[in-house]
Design an enzyme around this catalytic site. Structure first.
Site, PDB file in Angstrom:
ATOM      1  N   LYS A   1     -65.233 -38.021  15.577  1.00 64.78           N
ATOM      2  CA  LYS A   1     -64.632 -39.319  15.276  1.00 64.78           C
ATOM      3  C   LYS A   1     -63.408 -39.466  16.157  1.00 64.78           C
ATOM      4  O   LYS A   1     -62.276 -39.158  15.762  1.00 64.78           O
ATOM      5  CB  LYS A   1     -64.259 -39.387  13.794  1.00 64.78           C
ATOM      6  CG  LYS A   1     -64.043 -40.807  13.306  1.00 64.78           C
ATOM      7  CD  LYS A   1     -65.356 -41.576  13.273  1.00 64.78           C
ATOM      8  CE  LYS A   1     -65.161 -42.966  12.731  1.00 64.78           C
ATOM      9  NZ  LYS A   1     -66.391 -43.746  12.769  1.00 64.78           N
TER      10      LYS A   1
ATOM     11  N   ALA B   1     -72.582 -48.123  15.388  1.00 71.49           N
ATOM     12  CA  ALA B   1     -71.861 -46.876  15.167  1.00 71.49           C
ATOM     13  C   ALA B   1     -70.938 -47.000  13.970  1.00 71.49           C
ATOM     14  O   ALA B   1     -70.583 -48.092  13.542  1.00 71.49           O
ATOM     15  CB  ALA B   1     -71.054 -46.509  16.415  1.00 71.49           C
ATOM     16  N   SER B   2     -70.568 -45.848  13.428  1.00 70.75           N
ATOM     17  CA  SER B   2     -69.626 -45.774  12.319  1.00 70.75           C
ATOM     18  C   SER B   2     -70.103 -46.665  11.173  1.00 70.75           C
ATOM     19  O   SER B   2     -71.184 -46.450  10.634  1.00 70.75           O
ATOM     20  CB  SER B   2     -68.227 -46.157  12.805  1.00 70.75           C
ATOM     21  OG  SER B   2     -67.264 -45.872  11.810  1.00 70.75           O
ATOM     22  N   GLY B   3     -69.328 -47.702  10.807  1.00 75.48           N
ATOM     23  CA  GLY B   3     -69.755 -48.598   9.740  1.00 75.48           C
ATOM     24  C   GLY B   3     -71.041 -49.317  10.064  1.00 75.48           C
ATOM     25  O   GLY B   3     -71.809 -49.686   9.167  1.00 75.48           O
TER      26      GLY B   3
END
Length: 648
Positions: free
Chosen positions: A427, A616-618
């Site tokens: 991250k 990506a991510s959320g």
């Protein structure tokens, strides 16, 4: 008034629509024209005015029919015009005029019709009146016809008409109320229909009617055969036969039918003009369309409308719909794809490439015309049948790179220290504020992404172009290339001027004309059953709470996405849901709320998450709840983890 005069009046009065095989030999003066074989359960063209007015709801656009009948058995000829159109997806409006002349008094029948409904159920009404030079002093009442029609499933349809509903009084005489109950089926698919109609009059009783059987078969696109057989239930009733053939081109068609009756043959001919294209027997001609990606992908939202809360569809999603409609357009024979740095990521560029390949598979020639191109633009351009470039084009097909920016040194000089709480070694979003160089994990991730991009790009291009991997790599290593050099390297087929492009198109798609303002037109599809839909719910841009925003910096608002998911899950016409994700993430709470809404929606409907350039991510978080997740090999996804950051 004498009984003879009353009889003449009754003969001239409006009556049932005599459009089916069962009326080939009827000598009733109140009749209209006999049309080619059809049924009250099959009416779906402008001629539905005379068959079942409820069928007007199924028109694909404006239609004009001209019909001519020569009835040797009745010593009568007739002509008719039928004009109809649909509005708002189910409101049908039509009008017709029929002229009949021969051994009986010449007369004109005028009808108006209206319908409203959908696939499962449509209702319609028509009113008809007659005028005759043989009896100009007679005041005639109008007659009303009511009809219903429906196609609840792909294999079953029904129809019902009640003609002379009001049983118009003409002195001491009345015209009898006439019923037509019909059912139709498609046991062998969409191209073959069989129907049975039973017609009877109130005054004669249920057992004194006639049965009519109709068969319609589309043997080739644009070529159909039809047949009808009719007989009465009473002993001694005549047996009637009718056969027809129809030849269709996109906007015009012709039908001829001949019917057999004891007194001789009945000939019917019909011509069609239509706004919506039909499947065509003729493959020649057509159009070559210009698809300008820059114009089609331009944002359609104005700042003023955005401030008022009015949003427009995402340009890229609208563009994919445009391409899908073009794929099914029977008049589209070729495409000129204008390429000028559309700023698509590799994920979406690969999706456009797939559509280019589908256009080619559908028999449509595709020419890519490069004005300027980077690697992602060349990825979809290389899939075309021919790749052309203009003499002044800029081809920056020079490979892939990443340029992460670090402000850690700047922050240190400013005396700003960032405190970071992070879960997940990869991250790395906070690194741009806290570091001065790549971490081991970020370098590993970037190397993996670039390696994937190179492999996917090379595999796709070498499959479409006459290049092997080594020649393509050598061409890329040259960096910026002139159009002439790009041709030498095999990246393009030819450097053309505007005049030369026209000649190449004429060679590639003979007989077609170039249309720079092309808009797709889907062929008329006479398919039964409700039109189910796939709901596409966008999650584009930064994920946040509240409502989604469109424009130059779109955001995916949890409130908007959750509400859309709930509506789609509850809509009976929605068969499945596509969650379209093109987002690098955002607010953790908003992402979690959307994820849970996806879980709830998939309890009612299949849900597929489709990833574009990045999820990506959320963006990955919200996709996890779907039944399946689809991504391109070059889609950037992952970035699992969370972080909190604040300046000190």
């Amino acid at each position: 008034m004498s009984s003879l005069r009353l009889l003449a009046l009754a003969a001239l009065a409006p009556a049932a629509a005599f459009a089916q095989t069962s009326e080939v030999s009827s000598a009733d003066l109140s009749r209209g024209l006999t049309l080619p074989p059809t049924s009250a359960a099959l009416a779906s063209q402008a001629t539905a005015i005379s068959v079942n007015p409820a069928g007007l709801s199924y028109l694909g656009g404006a239609e004009l029919f001209y019909a001519h009948e020569r009835a040797v058995n009745r010593f009568e000829t007739g002509d008719g015009l039928y004009l109809a159109d649909t509005f708002f997806g189910g409101l049908g409006v039509g009008a017709s005029v029929e002229w009949l002349r021969g051994a009986t008094p010449s007369r004109r029948r005028t009808s108006l019709a209206l319908s409203f409904g959908g696939e499962a159920f449509s209702a319609g009404a028509s009113t008809s009146g007659f005028a005759s030079p043989a009896a100009p002093d007679l005041a005639l009442q109008r007659s009303w016809t009511l009809g219903v029609e429906g196609r609840p499933t792909r294999y079953l349809a029904y129809g019902l008409t009640v003609q002379n509903v009001d049983e118009p009084s003409l002195g001491a005489l009345t015209l009898p109320r006439t019923w037509d109950v019909a059912v139709a089926s498609r046991p062998l698919g969409d191209h073959y229909s069989v129907a049975a109609d039973y017609r009877f009059q109130d005054s004669a009783g249920l057992g004194q009617g006639r049965l009519t059987y109709t068969v319609l078969a589309e043997v080739l696109p644009g070529l159909s055969l039809s047949g009808g057989v009719s007989h009465g239930l009473a002993s001694g009733s005549e047996f009637l036969l009718q056969l027809g053939i129809t030849v269709d081109t996109s906007y015009a068609g012709a039908t001829y039918a001949v019917g057999g009756a004891p007194g001789g043959l009945d000939h019917a001919a019909m011509l069609r003009l239509s706004q919506s294209p039909y499947p065509s027997l003729l493959a020649g001609g057509g159009e070559v369309a210009l698809l300008d990606l820059d114009a089609l992908l331009a944002s359609r939202s104005s700042p003023a409308m955005t401030l008022l809360g009015v949003s427009s569809p995402d340009p890229y999603l609208a563009f994919t719909v445009h391409l899908d409609q073009a794929l099914r357009d029977p008049l589209l024979k070729g495409v000129v794809l204008k390429v000028s740095s559309a700023e698509l990521g590799l994920g979406r560029a690969a999706e456009v490439r797939d559509v280019v390949l589908k256009l080619r598979a559908a028999g449509k020639k595709v020419v890519a015309l490069i004005l300027s191109a980077e690697d992602s633009d060349y990825l979809y351009a290389s899939a075309a049948d021919r790749v052309f470039t203009v003499p002044q084009a800029a081809l920056q097909v020079d490979g892939f790179m990443a340029d992460p920016l670090f402000l850690g040194g700047t922050m240190e000089k400013l005396g700003v220290k960032w405190e970071v709480a992070r879960v997940g070694a990869y991250k790395n979003a906070p690194d741009q504020l806290t570091r001065t160089d790549l971490s081991r994990e970020q370098r590993e991730a970037i190397d993996a992404l670039l390696d994937t991009d190179v492999r996917a790009f090379s595999a796709a291009v070498t499959k479409s172009r006459p290049l092997d991997a080594s020649k393509l790599a050598a061409a890329i290593d040259e960096g910026l290339k002139t159009p002439a050099r790009a041709k030498e390297l095999g990246l393009v087929d030819e450097v053309v001027t505007g005049e030369e492009l026209g000649k190449r198109l004429a060679e590639l798609v003979p007989g077609a004309h170039f249309n720079p303002d092309y808009r797709p037109r889907a062929a008329r599809v006479d398919r039964w059953g409700g039109r189910t839909a796939v709901a596409i719910i966008p999650v584009l841009g930064n994920i946040s709470g509240g409502r989604s925003q469109t424009g130059l910096t779109p955001t995916a608002g949890a409130e908007t996405v959750i509400r859309s998911l709930a509506r789609a899950a509850a809509d009976p016409d929605v068969a499945a849901i596509v969650l379209r994700v093109d987002s690098g993430g955002g607010d953790g709470l908003a992402s979690d709320l959307i994820y849970r809404a996806v879980l709830e929606a998939k309890q009612k409907k299949p849900v597929v998450a489709s990833m574009g350039d990045v999820a990506a991510s959320g963006g990955y978080y919200v996709a996890m709840g779907a039944d399946e997740i689809w991504a391109e090999p070059t889609t950037i996804t992952g970035s699992i983890g969370v972080f909190l950051i604040r300046p000190a």
